[in-house]
Write a protein that holds these residues in place. Structure first.
Motif, PDB file in Angstrom:
ATOM      1  N   LEU A 173     -59.344  60.852 -13.007  1.00  0.00           N
ATOM      2  CA  LEU A 173     -60.596  60.207 -13.425  1.00  0.00           C
ATOM      3  C   LEU A 173     -60.708  58.761 -12.934  1.00  0.00           C
ATOM      4  N   PRO A 174     -59.647  57.958 -13.009  1.00  0.00           N
ATOM      5  CA  PRO A 174     -59.787  56.592 -12.483  1.00  0.00           C
ATOM      6  C   PRO A 174     -60.139  56.556 -10.996  1.00  0.00           C
TER       7      PRO A 174
ATOM      8  N   GLY B 108     -63.313  55.439 -11.834  1.00  0.00           N
ATOM      9  CA  GLY B 108     -62.819  54.088 -12.069  1.00  0.00           C
ATOM     10  C   GLY B 108     -62.244  53.889 -13.459  1.00  0.00           C
ATOM     11  N   TRP B 109     -62.247  54.963 -14.299  1.00  0.00           N
ATOM     12  CA  TRP B 109     -61.840  54.787 -15.690  1.00  0.00           C
ATOM     13  C   TRP B 109     -61.026  55.982 -16.176  1.00  0.00           C
ATOM     14  N   SER B 110     -60.158  55.711 -17.111  1.00  0.00           N
ATOM     15  CA  SER B 110     -59.640  56.739 -18.013  1.00  0.00           C
ATOM     16  C   SER B 110     -60.317  56.502 -19.356  1.00  0.00           C
ATOM     17  N   LEU B 111     -60.200  57.456 -20.257  1.00  0.00           N
ATOM     18  CA  LEU B 111     -60.884  57.300 -21.550  1.00  0.00           C
ATOM     19  C   LEU B 111     -60.396  56.062 -22.297  1.00  0.00           C
ATOM     20  N   GLY B 112     -59.066  55.906 -22.383  1.00  0.00           N
ATOM     21  CA  GLY B 112     -58.526  54.775 -23.130  1.00  0.00           C
ATOM     22  C   GLY B 112     -58.880  53.441 -22.506  1.00  0.00           C
ATOM     23  N   ARG B 113     -58.812  53.360 -21.183  1.00  0.00           N
ATOM     24  CA  ARG B 113     -59.146  52.099 -20.525  1.00  0.00           C
ATOM     25  C   ARG B 113     -60.631  51.789 -20.649  1.00  0.00           C
ATOM     26  N   ALA B 114     -61.471  52.818 -20.561  1.00  0.00           N
ATOM     27  CA  ALA B 114     -62.905  52.583 -20.739  1.00  0.00           C
ATOM     28  C   ALA B 114     -63.199  52.121 -22.164  1.00  0.00           C
ATOM     29  N   LEU B 115     -62.498  52.715 -23.140  1.00  0.00           N
ATOM     30  CA  LEU B 115     -62.720  52.329 -24.531  1.00  0.00           C
ATOM     31  C   LEU B 115     -62.319  50.879 -24.766  1.00  0.00           C
TER      32      LEU B 115
ATOM     33  N   VAL C  35     -57.017  49.163 -14.092  1.00  0.00           N
ATOM     34  CA  VAL C  35     -55.784  48.912 -13.360  1.00  0.00           C
ATOM     35  C   VAL C  35     -56.146  48.610 -11.915  1.00  0.00           C
ATOM     36  N   VAL C  36     -55.722  47.461 -11.425  1.00  0.00           N
ATOM     37  CA  VAL C  36     -56.037  47.040 -10.056  1.00  0.00           C
ATOM     38  C   VAL C  36     -54.764  46.527  -9.405  1.00  0.00           C
TER      39      VAL C  36
END
Length: 328
Positions: free
Chosen positions: A85-86, A90-97, A102-103
């Motif tokens: 998904l990232p 560009g996102w996972s669920l937890g990171r979007a929340l 991550v870069v």
């Protein structure tokens, strides 16, 4: 006389860490914990529960495969969320929340294979424990995995976060909770409840079984009708016809006292409504000078009827009655 002094430009103080603007964009440790918890813990909880349930239902192949499949699907979904998904959104669920991304150190995007290597490198953080706490004092808030692969976790503008993030995160957490509860229910219904029922059956048959067998095989010519009626009441409908045929043979002959008492017994198998037992018997046959003591062993199948009473469903003679100590 006026003295003119040339102004010397003031040099800004040097810092060892990143610029203030860069530090402000780095993700706080608490945000990273929340993102990781949403991305990983639901799947780990579901997979662990299914693994434990699979161990308890190993005697039931269908349920075992169901548990293994569900646990494998949970791990697969976690990998898709963390790695694929990232790369696509560009996102996972937890990171979007949590509003994180991550870069690379230079701000470049990170591909799925690099994310996979990063997650594998997190094993070093797990093994050391300190690695997970390192962002609390590191100038760039990095774990050991971030240091090895040159990545950072940064905060992003809330306007860039996908819509419905909270809804999908709730679905993931509630779905994992439902799987865990379902696993507990399967373990109880498929393994624990039958085992408890088997234990109850064994306890009941150990007490009732030998007495029932002795009563079924014992009779006296003076009370032959009542003794045979009692024996028939101890048999299931399936076995009663065979028992009546055997009793008719005794009636047509010259019946004598036939008395048995159990000396030993062993439950071979037991379920909620069926059981099999080996019963070793001693007894006496006849009266007066013709009386002789005998022994026999039988295998008995028991079945529980609708009235919750145990009855004999089949009786097989393994060793026919013979005098004790007689090898023939």
């Amino acid at each position: 006389m006026t003295v003119v002094v040339e102004a010397t430009p003031t040099q800004p103080p040097t810092t060892t860490g990143p610029p203030a603007s860069a530090r402000d964009s780095l993700a706080p440790w608490a945000f990273r914990v929340r993102a990781f918890a949403v991305d990983v813990l639901p799947a780990i909880a579901a997979a662990t529960t299914m693994a434990l349930v699979a161990l308890t239902v190993s005697q039931h192949p269908v349920w075992w495969w169901v548990c293994v499949s569900v646990g494998g699907a949970a791990i697969l979904l976690m990998l898709v969320n963390r790695l694929l998904l990232p790369a696509l959104t560009g996102w996972s669920l937890g990171r979007a929340l949590s509003g994180l991304a991550v870069v690379r150190r230079d701000g470049g995007t990170v591909g799925p294979w690099w994310l996979l290597l990063r997650d594998l490198a997190h094993l070093l953080d797990t093994a050391s424990v300190v690695g997970w706490l390192w962002p609390l004092w590191d100038s760039r808030r990095r774990t050991f995995a971030d240091m090895l692969l040159g990545t950072e976790v940064r905060r992003v503008d809330s306007d860039d976060v996908p819509a419905h993030t909270h809804r999908w995160s709730s679905v993931a957490v509630l779905g994992a909770a439902a799987i865990c509860l379902g696993g507990v229910a399967v373990s109880y219904l498929v393994a624990y409840a039958p085992d408890r029922a088997s234990e109850r059956t064994q306890a009941q048959i150990e007490i009732q079984g030998p007495k029932m067998v002795a009563q079924m095989l014992t009779y006296d010519p003076k009370t032959l009708h009542d003794d045979f009626a009692r024996a028939q009441s101890l048999a299931t409908d399936k076995y009663r016809a065979e028992l009546v045929a055997q009793q008719d043979v005794v009636k047509k002959g010259n019946p004598v006292i036939n008395e048995y008492w159990p000396t030993n017994s062993s439950v071979q198998s037991a379920t909620a409504d069926r059981a099999t037992m080996l019963v070793f018997l001693e007894g006496r046959r006849g009266v007066g000078p013709d009386q002789r003591y005998i022994s026999a062993s039988v295998r008995v199948d028991f079945a529980k009827g609708g009235d919750d009473r145990w009855r004999v469903d089949n009786l097989s003679v393994l060793t026919k009655p013979k005098p004790p100590g007689n090898p023939k």
